[in-house]
Write an enzyme that holds these catalytic residues in place. Sequence first.
Site, short mmCIF file in Angstrom:
data_model
loop_
_atom_site.label_atom_id
_atom_site.label_comp_id
_atom_site.label_asym_id
_atom_site.label_seq_id
_atom_site.Cartn_x
_atom_site.Cartn_y
_atom_site.Cartn_z
N ASP A 13 0.85 -1.19 0.00
CA ASP A 13 0.00 0.00 0.00
C ASP A 13 0.89 1.24 0.00
O ASP A 13 2.06 1.20 0.40
CB ASP A 13 -0.89 -0.03 1.25
N ASP A 15 -0.44 5.03 0.80
CA ASP A 15 -0.80 5.98 1.86
C ASP A 15 -0.74 5.29 3.22
O ASP A 15 -1.40 4.27 3.45
CB ASP A 15 -2.21 6.53 1.62
N ASP A 225 -1.67 -0.63 6.05
CA ASP A 225 -1.83 -0.01 7.37
C ASP A 225 -3.27 -0.05 7.86
O ASP A 225 -3.56 0.44 8.95
CB ASP A 225 -1.37 1.46 7.32
#
Length: 273
Positions: A13, A15, A225
């Site tokens: 990922d 961001d 996250d």
Amino acid sequence: MPLADRFDGLLIDLDGVVWIGREPVPGSVEALRALLDGGKRIVFVTNNPGRLPEVYAERLGGLGIAVGPEQIVTAGVAVARLAGEAAGDGGSAFVIGAPALKEMVAATGARLLEGEEAEEADVVVVSGHKEFDYGELKTAKFALDRGAQLFATSHDPTMPYPGGELPGTGAVLAAVEVASGKQATIAGKPERHLFEMATEAIRGSFRRDTVRKEPRDELLGMIGDRISSDIDGGRAAGLETILVLSGTTSREQAEAADPGPDHVLDDLAALLQ
């Protein structure tokens, strides 16, 4: 042995893992360089459809992370494919989202409609963007009332940002779904569409490897996250999952998750420690 050594390839990922806003997460750039230099196959996956893959590749390149656009799979790419297929030849679309998303949908051959004309669109595509307003909500509702199919990039309620979290696509989509009474088909994480595109991109790179003499199943991992999109989606896709705590999820939330991620790390750099 560093955890990175377990994997042949990684879906990562952006961001909250590589950067937050415009600032790289400390240690992430060095970690990515080391992974690539060590021969790891990487495809970056993001629910943020606000930029074309070429733009993400250029931004990563500016940080010294040399990747091509074929190594970037966004929810925008995935939703454009789904919406284009649903609209069919000569079909039309009303897109709530950034200019890049509109460009990706248009590239499928769908005609982009605006204003009152868009109330007759065959598909409605939703993503978060700063200019979302009541007029867009009304147009989407009227199109959906007339039978348009609804697609969205994600259900993510927020996205990481320095000093706090910004409203995400899920916040905009909630308004559209409530107003219309329709449920969207989600193209991004945690649904299968984005993961299928990303794993195919990685496995395709292995198939093109002329050095390898015998085929084998590569072990792939998903690093993110957010439990609800990255981890749950990665698990459903059959990937080993790694949660980093540099973005939206706290250690307490990670420990409370059931089922939880396979691994929990402070950040991307810890993958090499």
